[in-house]
Design an enzyme around this catalytic site. Structure first.
Site, PDB file in Angstrom:
ATOM      1  N   ARG A  35       8.036 -71.636  58.353  1.00 19.96           N
ATOM      2  CA  ARG A  35       7.235 -71.124  57.248  1.00 19.96           C
ATOM      3  C   ARG A  35       8.042 -70.294  56.258  1.00 19.96           C
ATOM      4  O   ARG A  35       8.012 -70.567  55.072  1.00 19.96           O
ATOM      5  CB  ARG A  35       6.066 -70.279  57.783  1.00 19.96           C
ATOM      6  CG  ARG A  35       5.163 -69.761  56.673  1.00 19.96           C
ATOM      7  CD  ARG A  35       4.043 -68.875  57.205  1.00 19.96           C
ATOM      8  NE  ARG A  35       3.101 -69.610  58.025  1.00 19.96           N
ATOM      9  CZ  ARG A  35       2.021 -69.060  58.574  1.00 19.96           C
ATOM     10  NH1 ARG A  35       1.778 -67.770  58.397  1.00 19.96           N
ATOM     11  NH2 ARG A  35       1.187 -69.772  59.301  1.00 19.96           N
ATOM     12  N   HIS A  81       0.865 -81.187  55.991  1.00 19.05           N
ATOM     13  CA  HIS A  81       0.815 -79.728  56.072  1.00 19.05           C
ATOM     14  C   HIS A  81      -0.632 -79.279  56.231  1.00 19.05           C
ATOM     15  O   HIS A  81      -1.309 -78.955  55.246  1.00 19.05           O
ATOM     16  CB  HIS A  81       1.424 -79.124  54.796  1.00 19.05           C
ATOM     17  CG  HIS A  81       1.842 -77.690  54.924  1.00 19.05           C
ATOM     18  ND1 HIS A  81       2.936 -77.291  55.642  1.00 19.05           N
ATOM     19  CD2 HIS A  81       1.299 -76.555  54.430  1.00 19.05           C
ATOM     20  CE1 HIS A  81       3.074 -75.977  55.567  1.00 19.05           C
ATOM     21  NE2 HIS A  81       2.076 -75.508  54.840  1.00 19.05           N
ATOM     22  N   TYR A 126      -7.654 -78.967  37.315  1.00 17.44           N
ATOM     23  CA  TYR A 126      -7.447 -79.030  35.865  1.00 17.44           C
ATOM     24  C   TYR A 126      -6.024 -79.418  35.488  1.00 17.44           C
ATOM     25  O   TYR A 126      -5.798 -79.926  34.395  1.00 17.44           O
ATOM     26  CB  TYR A 126      -7.768 -77.675  35.227  1.00 17.44           C
ATOM     27  CG  TYR A 126      -9.200 -77.241  35.400  1.00 17.44           C
ATOM     28  CD1 TYR A 126     -10.249 -78.009  34.906  1.00 17.44           C
ATOM     29  CD2 TYR A 126      -9.506 -76.056  36.063  1.00 17.44           C
ATOM     30  CE1 TYR A 126     -11.564 -77.611  35.070  1.00 17.44           C
ATOM     31  CE2 TYR A 126     -10.818 -75.644  36.227  1.00 17.44           C
ATOM     32  CZ  TYR A 126     -11.840 -76.431  35.733  1.00 17.44           C
ATOM     33  OH  TYR A 126     -13.139 -76.042  35.893  1.00 17.44           O
TER      34      TYR A 126
END
Length: 750
Positions: A35, A81, A126
């Site tokens: 991570r 993931h 968007y």
């Protein structure tokens, strides 16, 4: 069977301490390895690697039409993931922000945040995105046998364990992350400098960190702010893998205004403006009139600072702002990453480049070997076609008459099964004479390529040369000039509080009840100001707002405060007892204003006084300091200022009209005490309170004058008049003209 026995057989009982230790260790290793820390090979964390790979699988190359970011995020969390979509999208946005990444890997279309607020990006439904051209450095060799593949989280797909980076991306874009018990802070660097250092290390394997720093000059942030860290500190940073880098904003002068054109990395213009505005509101930036943000698309960073006047020292002002705002910022450097051995380690520059070059050498070797296998496989098939051309009639006969042509072909021409299948699948038009010529040309080219690859794989020197050629080609194609100039400066120092005050003329007024205030200017009629009921004017002094004011009480103690901190004369001021703690029953009788070097005379109406330095009157505590030893029943008089101790004269006048002029040099300079006798006053008159010293004044030799006040009458004594009262210190002096023998006060004129 007892149900409890069955239940107990379904789980393992272990001590809580052991379970907690094991669980925390597992979690720690996951955070560290999967991570928070980047891999030295491709410089990516797992989530970044998966985003880039998923986008390539979606066909979102730099030349492709961009797709909705939600599509990419969906593929990433659905295939590789299994975490929150917001965290994946935020990681993706970061790789698209040119002010966050030195070499962005994602080309974002839409609102992807701004330097003012990097997290103000629009929702993923968007925005649209695709890969940037430089992402080819990470993905170009994925399908060439260069990486290991591992199953995804549910075992249904394969994903690359790393990406075959053609340049040390871990240094190009840097990385930040917080793991368990460790963190990483890798700054970005210039692509050309890193490539040059790699080539130098290939040529000189024994190169030192100092040698490599001739190529890697320092970090290269996305902004054009100056790096002011000394070169010796940068070399030490790269030698240990730990340190810090200090960046400073860049400014120019335009028509007297200061224009900031570049800010340190990750510094928000809005935050800088707020920091400056906060100091202005607190009156800690009196030299600054206004600050404006004129940034636009043409000038992404343009902050305009407007000084109060052209007399402001802009360099000193900017040094203060560098020290007190984010215009100068220090970045921690901690080159912590996952090495080729799979372990986290803080690595110096040389070790990073060495490990990456081993990674790159292994990648190129894998690529060449896979290519060699493909070339040999193709040559193997072309050999089958050559045999078919040479024995075309026999091949046709076998195919036409044999029930099982494949075994027959294998037996007749000693072919492999793959070669036999290839001959049988060949179309007749490929057996034309023209096609034979093409096949021969292809075979010749492949044989030449095979020979070249063989030589390269069997020669370390040739392999090294190939890696260097590819590094130079990538540096020429994707490299650019350094953005962060290296300019050595010492860390900025904030101005002293006294230096931040504008030296404006002020008149400090003291009332009989001990209230003080400061009026702007010197043309102030202090006696005409309004006072509280029962209060009245006592004394006033002219000075500058940048100076200190000293108040003297009836016990001879002095108290000091900066003049600019006194309240405005628009009101009644404030009681000095709120600032100071004088003895019980003490009153404030006099004041003085000046600089440390100012010389003045302190006197009491008992006729004693001494010279002193203004700086010696300053007191840092509320209780003040004892300066004047006062006789019983005496009071402190208004101080008189000395300009030239060798030439100035002291004028002392008593309430009975005795006047004496003597040289200032006749008075000793003391830090505290009673002082010496200034003018003779008979003890009987002094004890009875009939005659007191009204005041002292200092005049310049041959040019001074004083004004005497006696009720409604006043008299101006010029130098020619004062000469008549000349004498030695402690004498009785001469009598003033009739009508002025009951003097109230004395002032220096002119």
């Amino acid at each position: 069977m007892d149900p409890m026995e069955t239940l107990q057989g379904n789980f393992e009982q272990i001590p809580l301490r052991e379970y907690a230790e094991r669980a925390y260790l597992d979690y720690s290793m996951y955070v560290i390895l999967d991570r928070a820390l980047p891999f030295v090979g491709d410089g990516l964390k797992p989530v970044q690697r998966r985003i880039v790979y998923a986008m390539s699988e979606l066909g979102l190359a730099a030349t492709a039409k961009p797709k909705k970011s939600a599509r990419t995020v969906g593929d990433v969390i659905g295939k590789f993931h299994p975490h929150g979509d917001s965290s994946v999208y935020e990681a993706m946005v970061l790789m698209a922000q040119p002010f966050s990444y030195r070499y962005p890997l994602v080309d974002g279309q839409g609102n992807f945040g701004s330097p003012d607020d990097p997290k103000s990006f629009a929702a993923m439904r968007y925005t649209e995105s695709r890969l940037t051209p430089i992402a080819e450095l990470l993905l170009g060799e994925v399908g060439m046998g260069t990486v290991e593949w591992s199953p995804n989280f549910d075992g249904t797909l394969k994903e690359p364990s790393w990406l075959p980076a053609r340049l040390p991306n871990v240094l190009l874009n840097g990385s930040t992350g917080i793991a368990v018990g460790m963190a990483t802070d890798i700054p970005p660097h210039n692509l050309r400098e890193i490539a040059s250092a790699c080539i130098h290390l290939l040529d000189e394997p024994g190169a030192s960190v100092a040698d490599l720093c001739e190529h890697v000059l320092g970090p290269d942030f996305p902004t054009a702010a100056e790096i002011i860290t000394p070169r010796s500190d940068l070399v030490a940073l790269y030698a240990t893998g730990n340190g810090s880098v200090r960046c400073r904003a860049v400014y120019t002068l335009e028509r007297g205004n200061v224009v900031l054109t570049a800010l340190p990395h990750q510094v928000s213009p809005a935050k800088v403006i707020e920091q400056i505005a906060a100091q202005m509101r607190a009156k800690k930036l009196p030299m600054l009139e206004d600050v404006r943000d004129e940034s636009d698309h043409v000038n992404p960073i343009r902050l305009v600072l407007i000084p109060r006047s052209n007399r402001v020292d802009t360099d000193a002002m900017m040094q203060h702002l560098f020290a007190t705002t984010d215009l100068e910022k220090s970045f921690r450097v901690n080159l912590n990453m996952i090495g080729l051995d799979g372990r986290p380690q803080v690595k110096p520059l040389r070790q990073i480049l060495e490990e990456w070059l081993r990674f790159r050498t292994d990648t190129v070797t894998r690529r060449l070997r896979q290519r060699l296998e493909k070339v040999e496989h193709r040559l193997h098939l072309l050999e089958a076609l050559r045999i078919a051309f040479l024995n075309l009639d026999e091949v046709i006969r076998i195919v036409r008459h044999e029930d099982e042509p494949k075994p027959a072909l294998i037996a007749r021409f000693r072919l492999s099964e793959e070669q036999a299948d290839y001959i049988l699948e060949t179309k007749l038009r490929q057996l034309a004479r023209l096609e034979e010529m093409k096949l021969n040309a292809e075979r010749d080219a492949l044989e030449a390529e095979r020979a070249k690859i063989d030589v390269t794989l069997n020669s370390k020197a040739r392999l090294k040369t190939l890696i260097k050629q590819e590094l130079r080609a990538d540096a020429d194609k994707y490299g650019d000039a350094r953005r962060s100039p290296l300019v050595e400066h010492a860390a900025a120092q904030a101005l002293d509080a006294s230096e931040l005050v504008i030296a404006e003329p002020v008149t400090v007024v003291l009332s009989t009840m001990g209230w003080a205030r400061a009026a702007r200017g010197h043309d102030v009629d202090a006696a005409a100001l309004t006072y509280r009921e029962g209060d009245a004017y006592l004394a006033s002094m002219r000075g500058k707002s940048s100076q200190h004011v000293v108040f003297l009480d009836s016990t001879g103690r002095s108290y000091s405060t900066p003049a600019h901190t006194l309240p405005s004369a628009r009101g009644n001021g404030e009681p000095l007892t709120s600032r100071f703690a004088p003895p019980a029953g003490a009153r404030f009788d006099a004041l003085a204003i000046g600089d440390d070097a100012t010389r003045l005379i302190l006197a009491t109406d008992a006729g004693y006084g001494f010279r002193t330095r203004f700086g010696g009157l300053l007191a840092n505590k509320k209780a003040g300091k004892q300066v004047v030893n006062i006789d019983t029943g005496a009071r402190v008089l208004a101080p008189a200022y000395i300009k030239d101790a060798a030439r100035d004269r002291v004028i002392a006048v008593t309430s009975e009209g005795h006047c004496l002029m003597f040289s200032v040099a006749d008075l000793p300079e003391l830090e505290r005490g009673r002082g010496n006798k200034l003018i003779e006053i008979p003890k009987a008159r002094l004890a009875a309170g009939g005659e007191r010293l009204v005041g002292v004044a200092v005049v310049a030799e041959n040019s001074g004058a004083v004004t005497l006040y006696a009720g409604q009458r006043k008299l101006i004594l010029k130098w020619a008049d004062l000469v008549e009262y000349g004498g030695n210190r402690a004498q009785r002096g001469g009598l003033l003209p009739r009508g002025l023998r009951h003097v109230d006060r004395i002032e220096t004129t002119g």
